[in-house]
Write an enzyme that holds these catalytic residues in place. Structure first.
Site, mmCIF file in Angstrom:
data_model
loop_
_atom_site.group_PDB
_atom_site.id
_atom_site.type_symbol
_atom_site.label_atom_id
_atom_site.label_comp_id
_atom_site.label_asym_id
_atom_site.label_seq_id
_atom_site.Cartn_x
_atom_site.Cartn_y
_atom_site.Cartn_z
ATOM 1 N N ASP A 125 0.868 -1.176 0.000
ATOM 2 C CA ASP A 125 0.000 0.000 0.000
ATOM 3 C C ASP A 125 0.904 1.224 0.000
ATOM 4 O O ASP A 125 2.092 1.128 0.297
ATOM 5 C CB ASP A 125 -0.895 -0.009 1.257
ATOM 6 C CG ASP A 125 -1.900 1.137 1.253
ATOM 7 O OD1 ASP A 125 -2.684 1.225 0.292
ATOM 8 O OD2 ASP A 125 -1.883 1.963 2.173
ATOM 9 N N SER A 126 0.305 2.383 -0.294
ATOM 10 C CA SER A 126 1.096 3.609 -0.252
ATOM 11 C C SER A 126 1.539 3.918 1.183
ATOM 12 O O SER A 126 2.466 4.681 1.388
ATOM 13 C CB SER A 126 0.262 4.765 -0.795
ATOM 14 O OG SER A 126 -0.964 4.834 -0.093
ATOM 15 N N CYS A 140 -3.695 -1.018 -2.265
ATOM 16 C CA CYS A 140 -3.956 0.402 -2.537
ATOM 17 C C CYS A 140 -4.904 0.572 -3.739
ATOM 18 O O CYS A 140 -4.605 0.125 -4.848
ATOM 19 C CB CYS A 140 -2.619 1.091 -2.826
ATOM 20 S SG CYS A 140 -2.764 2.832 -3.158
ATOM 21 N N GLU A 184 -5.357 10.088 9.081
ATOM 22 C CA GLU A 184 -4.001 9.863 9.615
ATOM 23 C C GLU A 184 -3.756 10.681 10.877
ATOM 24 O O GLU A 184 -3.012 10.276 11.757
ATOM 25 C CB GLU A 184 -2.942 10.207 8.552
ATOM 26 C CG GLU A 184 -2.997 9.245 7.394
ATOM 27 C CD GLU A 184 -1.668 8.589 7.062
ATOM 28 O OE1 GLU A 184 -0.633 9.099 7.477
ATOM 29 O OE2 GLU A 184 -1.701 7.556 6.366
ATOM 30 N N CYS A 193 -10.820 3.186 -0.861
ATOM 31 C CA CYS A 193 -9.559 3.712 -0.334
ATOM 32 C C CYS A 193 -9.287 2.941 0.947
ATOM 33 O O CYS A 193 -10.184 2.745 1.769
ATOM 34 C CB CYS A 193 -9.682 5.206 -0.043
ATOM 35 S SG CYS A 193 -8.255 5.885 0.833
ATOM 36 N N HIS A 204 -7.865 3.673 3.607
ATOM 37 C CA HIS A 204 -8.020 4.392 4.875
ATOM 38 C C HIS A 204 -9.471 4.432 5.368
ATOM 39 O O HIS A 204 -9.719 4.558 6.556
ATOM 40 C CB HIS A 204 -7.557 5.844 4.741
ATOM 41 C CG HIS A 204 -6.079 6.035 4.827
ATOM 42 N ND1 HIS A 204 -5.221 5.582 3.856
ATOM 43 C CD2 HIS A 204 -5.307 6.623 5.770
ATOM 44 C CE1 HIS A 204 -3.994 5.900 4.191
ATOM 45 N NE2 HIS A 204 -4.007 6.530 5.353
HETATM 46 N N1 DGL Z 1 -3.785 3.827 -0.018
HETATM 47 C C1 DGL Z 1 -4.465 4.820 -0.805
HETATM 48 C C2 DGL Z 1 -5.685 4.209 -1.486
HETATM 49 O O1 DGL Z 1 -6.186 3.172 -1.087
HETATM 50 C C3 DGL Z 1 -4.858 6.022 0.045
HETATM 51 C C4 DGL Z 1 -3.718 6.884 0.502
HETATM 52 C C5 DGL Z 1 -2.980 7.584 -0.627
HETATM 53 O O2 DGL Z 1 -3.477 8.569 -1.183
HETATM 54 O O3 DGL Z 1 -1.882 7.127 -0.929
HETATM 55 O O4 DGL Z 1 -6.162 4.751 -2.445
#
Ligand code: DGL
Length: 261
Positions: free
Chosen positions: A10-11, A73, A147, A178, A180
């Site tokens: 993931d990011s 992600c 966050e 997403c 998050h």
């Molecule tokens: N992990 C990203 C997603 O699921 C969200 C956070 C980001 O913008 O990197 O899209």
């Protein structure tokens, strides 16, 4: 039977919401989680940058001898076009394909999709679900708010800004596209009222399990699998965020790495 670990990336920290479901669905598998915490967010970046980062993330996991890779992600999954089945030397399961497959079968009349700017501007949901009325909404401020652990007025204002239109169109289902957003699923549900909320993490872990079983790639170990974490920013930052956001200690070794450019 294949004892090699499964790679998940993931990011940043959000993918832990997916990792949790995978660990539950496949308790005997070893897992490697990579969070690009030094470069998060991906969601506000250009397609070219997201594609470049995604390739680097995949390349890193390949050095860990993984048997397959899960792109947790949604931004990478919808923008970088790394399809289920794979272009890399191991199979790849992305977050978008199982979600779209579910939605195609579910035949809902009206759905809403919320995600990062990258995910929403890819238009992948509208393009793929032509028979469904799809309302897409980018929510760029939600990731930093989550966050920061903000749950009060700041989150309320952001939800008013992004979700009021969704509330008006009265969708049958809202997709949390997403990693998050499941962290604030309750708040989103409270704001939207009586609507079904879909967390794709369940679909991703189910698809991963189906894929492993049908390709005879499961670990047949009777022992509980372990998790190793790799991050690009500090270990302390990752452990602290994970604990605060998911209300859980990260159990497993966390290592900070440098991606080779
Ligand atoms: N992990 C990203 C997603 O699921 C969200 C956070 C980001 O913008 O990197 O899209």
């Amino acid at each position: 039977m294949d004892k090699r670990p499964i790679g998940v990336f993931d990011s940043g920290i959000g993918g832990l919401t997916v990792l949790k479901k995978i660990a539950k669905a496949l308790p005997n598998e070893d897992l490697i989680y990579f969070g690009d915490t030094a470069r998060v967010p991906y969601g506000t970046r250009s397609k070219e940058t997201i594609r470049k980062f995604a390739q680097e993330d995949v390349n890193f996991l390949l050095t860990k001898n993984v048997k397959c890779i899960v792109i947790a992600c949604h931004t990478v999954s919808s923008v970088a076009a790394i399809q289920n089945g794979s272009t890399a030397s191991v199979p790849i399961i992305n977050a978008t394909t199982p979600t779209l497959n579910f939605l195609k079968d579910a035949k809902r009349k009206r759905i809403a999709v919320i995600g990062t700017r990258g995910t929403i501007s890819s238009g992948v949901y509208k393009k793929s679900l032509r028979k469904t009325k799809v309302t897409e909404q980018e929510c760029p401020l939600l990731v930093p708010i989550i966050e920061e652990g903000e749950k009060g007025e700041v989150l309320e204002s952001a939800m008013r800004l992004y979700l009021s239109n969704i509330k008006k169109v009265k969708p049958d289902l809202v997709v949390l596209a997403c990693t998050h957003y499941p962290i604030i699923k309750k708040e989103i549900k409270d704001f939207l009222g009586d609507v079904e909320i879909l967390d794709p993490a369940d679909l991703i872990s189910r698809e991963l399990k189906r894929f492993l079983v049908s390709n005879h790639l499961q670990s047949k170990s009777s022992k509980k699998g372990g998790v190793k974490f790799f991050v690009t920013d500090t270990v302390e930052h990752f452990a602290k965020n994970a604990k605060e956001l998911l209300r859980e200690e990260v159990s497993g070794k966390i290592e900070r790495i440098k991606l080779t450019q």
